[in-house]
Structure formats: C-alpha cells, structure tokens
Enzyme design. Structure first.
Site, mmCIF file in Angstrom:
data_model
loop_
_atom_site.group_PDB
_atom_site.id
_atom_site.type_symbol
_atom_site.label_atom_id
_atom_site.label_comp_id
_atom_site.label_asym_id
_atom_site.label_seq_id
_atom_site.Cartn_x
_atom_site.Cartn_y
_atom_site.Cartn_z
ATOM 1 N N PRO A 57 0.912 -1.117 0.068
ATOM 2 C CA PRO A 57 -0.050 -0.019 -0.049
ATOM 3 C C PRO A 57 0.856 1.375 0.078
ATOM 4 C CG PRO A 57 -0.135 -1.274 2.099
ATOM 5 C CD PRO A 57 0.744 -1.868 1.082
ATOM 6 N N GLU A 116 2.860 -8.711 8.823
ATOM 7 C CA GLU A 116 2.973 -6.929 9.064
ATOM 8 C C GLU A 116 4.112 -6.308 7.800
ATOM 9 O OE1 GLU A 116 0.880 -5.069 10.915
ATOM 10 O OE2 GLU A 116 0.193 -7.048 11.075
ATOM 11 N N ARG A 142 -4.114 -8.916 -20.307
ATOM 12 C CA ARG A 142 -4.820 -8.603 -21.435
ATOM 13 C C ARG A 142 -4.345 -7.744 -22.346
ATOM 14 N NH1 ARG A 142 -8.110 -4.726 -20.762
ATOM 15 N NH2 ARG A 142 -10.315 -5.463 -21.489
ATOM 16 N N ASP A 150 -10.872 0.223 -24.506
ATOM 17 C CA ASP A 150 -11.172 0.257 -23.174
ATOM 18 C C ASP A 150 -11.030 1.607 -22.418
ATOM 19 O OD1 ASP A 150 -11.305 -2.632 -22.787
ATOM 20 O OD2 ASP A 150 -9.200 -2.910 -22.350
HETATM 21 N N1 ADE Z 1 -0.744 -5.231 0.259
HETATM 22 C C1 ADE Z 1 -1.743 -4.852 1.197
HETATM 23 N N2 ADE Z 1 -2.539 -3.851 0.546
HETATM 24 C C2 ADE Z 1 -2.023 -3.624 -0.552
HETATM 25 C C3 ADE Z 1 -2.411 -2.715 -1.559
HETATM 26 N N3 ADE Z 1 -3.360 -1.977 -1.369
HETATM 27 N N4 ADE Z 1 -1.712 -2.758 -2.637
HETATM 28 C C4 ADE Z 1 -0.742 -3.386 -2.841
HETATM 29 N N5 ADE Z 1 -0.373 -4.283 -2.176
HETATM 30 C C5 ADE Z 1 -0.745 -4.416 -0.752
#
Ligand code: ADE
Length: 239
Positions: A89, A116, A154, A169
């Site tokens: 994230p 974690e 794709r 697309d």
């Molecule tokens: N691992 C946990 N959450 C994630 C996300 N939003 N994007 C990529 N990998 C992740």
C-alpha cells in the site's frame, strides 16, 4: 511474457489466475505463470519465514533471507535481470499507464508480502518497483499481484479473443469508455440510441467520442481535465 510470483500462498495465485481468460492465455503459451513458494527457501529446519519486529509492536515480519534467496533463484534462471515489483500500500498507485509500461517486459518478478510486511533490508536489496492497487489495506500482496497480472495479461497480443482489442477500453486513451448496447432494440421501454442503428460509422464514432468525454467529465473530472489539456481540439466533440 513470464510472471514469477514470490509468495507464501502459491495455490492462491495459481487458482486465481488459472481459469477464464488468464487461464487460457497460459494454456496457449502467451503467458507463463510461475508461483514460487518463499517457504521453500527457508534455511531453517522448521521452514519458518517470519519473526518478531525489532523495537517491538504487534505482529510478525517476513524475514530477509528466504525472500532474498527465492528472488535470487528466479533471477539466476533468467537471461537478464528482471524488474522486481513489491506489492505494498506504500507503492505508487497502479494505473493502465503502468500496466502498459510493464507489458513491455519479458519477465516480471512480483513479491507478495504477508503479516506485517517484509524486512526493509531485503526490499532495499532486490525491489525495483513498489506498486499499490489503491488506498486501502489487504491481508497480503496476492490479490494485488493477481490484479496486476490480469491487467497486464489482457494487453498481450492474442490474449483477448479474435480481433478483440484492449484499445477501446476505459483508460486506454485516458477517457472512460462510451456506453454499449446489444439486442433487443427495445428493452423495458428503453430503446437503443437511434444513431447506433443508423449504419453511419462516422456518426457512430463521433457519438461515442462525445459520450466518452461527457461520461469522463461527469464521473472523473480529474481524468477529464488532464485529457483536455493534452487534447484541446476535443472540445469540438462536446456540446
Ligand atoms: N498489500 C496490502 N494492501 C495492498 C495494496 N493496497 N496494494 C498493494 N499491495 C497491498
């Protein structure tokens, strides 16, 4: 194109991508998918891959050694070093643009974290790209990896069926796609827009362009602004 996925849950990757269009792409040999179990590279006899974090705090961390060895094992089997994408994230948010860029690679190594996260030192050592699929947190990198692999696959010629192309697309040209209709001509008193039945291809193209622009302006003003800056002449399509 070959995807090498470093994961603690290889069956998740194999099952998630083994059916439908991505599964067919693999059967046709257009896409190679290799799920590598990081646990197979644990150097201890209990096959342990995680440990507590220095400095304290809840949760376990994936240790550097098995991740490093798994990654090096894949790299050593390739003709040239592949990019290593860590799903996190904290990465840059995945877009169609990034998918197009990565679709040009021969091999891609995708690293999935769990618990974690992963010891920072191995990330510094092996990772070339960090990708997030959006501003929310999943339990692991496997679903994000599948999202990335599906999106890239794709775009590979031959993966979508006969003559079907990804070119129209949403996002491919920076706009959302126009609405589409199939039979019947009238459904629940709703007719298909007359212009689509006219047989006038130039008119249809123009209408679709206008719909694309209107839809993007309404639903994604951020994309619309960007598009209009790059294509000021598009003003003529939209009344
Ligand atoms: N691992 C946990 N959450 C994630 C996300 N939003 N994007 C990529 N990998 C992740």
């Amino acid at each position: 194109m070959n995807f090498h996925v470093l994961t603690l849950f290889p069956e998740m990757i194999e099952q998630g991508l083994g059916t439908s269009i991505t599964g067919r792409a693999m059967q046709k040999g257009l896409v190679g998918l290799y799920a590598v179990n990081i646990r197979d590279y644990a150097a201890n006899k209990h096959k342990k891959v995680d440990d507590y974090t220095y400095g304290g705090g809840a949760g376990m961390l994936m240790q550097a050694q098995p991740v490093y060895d798994a990654c090096m094992a894949v790299q050593s089997g390739l003709d040239k070093p592949a990019r290593v994408v860590y799903m996190t994230p904290q990465g840059t948010v995945f877009t169609q643009e990034k998918a197009k860029e990565l679709a040009g690679e021969e091999d891609l190594i995708i690293l999935c974290g769990h618990y974690e996260g992963i010891d920072e030192r191995v990330l510094e050592e092996v990772v070339t790209d960090e990708i997030s699929i959006g501003d929310y947190v999943l339990t692991g990198g496997e679903l994000p990896a599948m999202v990335v692999i599906d999106t890239i696959s794709r775009l590979i010629p031959g993966v979508l069926g006969n003559g079907v192309s990804a070119d129209t697309d949403s996002f491919m040209n920076g706009l959302l796609e126009y609405p589409q209709y199939s039979r019947p001509e009238v459904w629940r008193d709703k007719p298909v827009p007359a212009i689509l039945l006219s047989g006038d291809h130039a008119k249809v193209d123009r209408w679709r362009k206008e719909q694309s622009l209107k839809r993007t302006r309404e639903r994604r003003p951020d994309l619309y602004e960007k598009y209009m800056q790059e294509h000021p002449d598009a003003e003529k399509y939209i009344k």
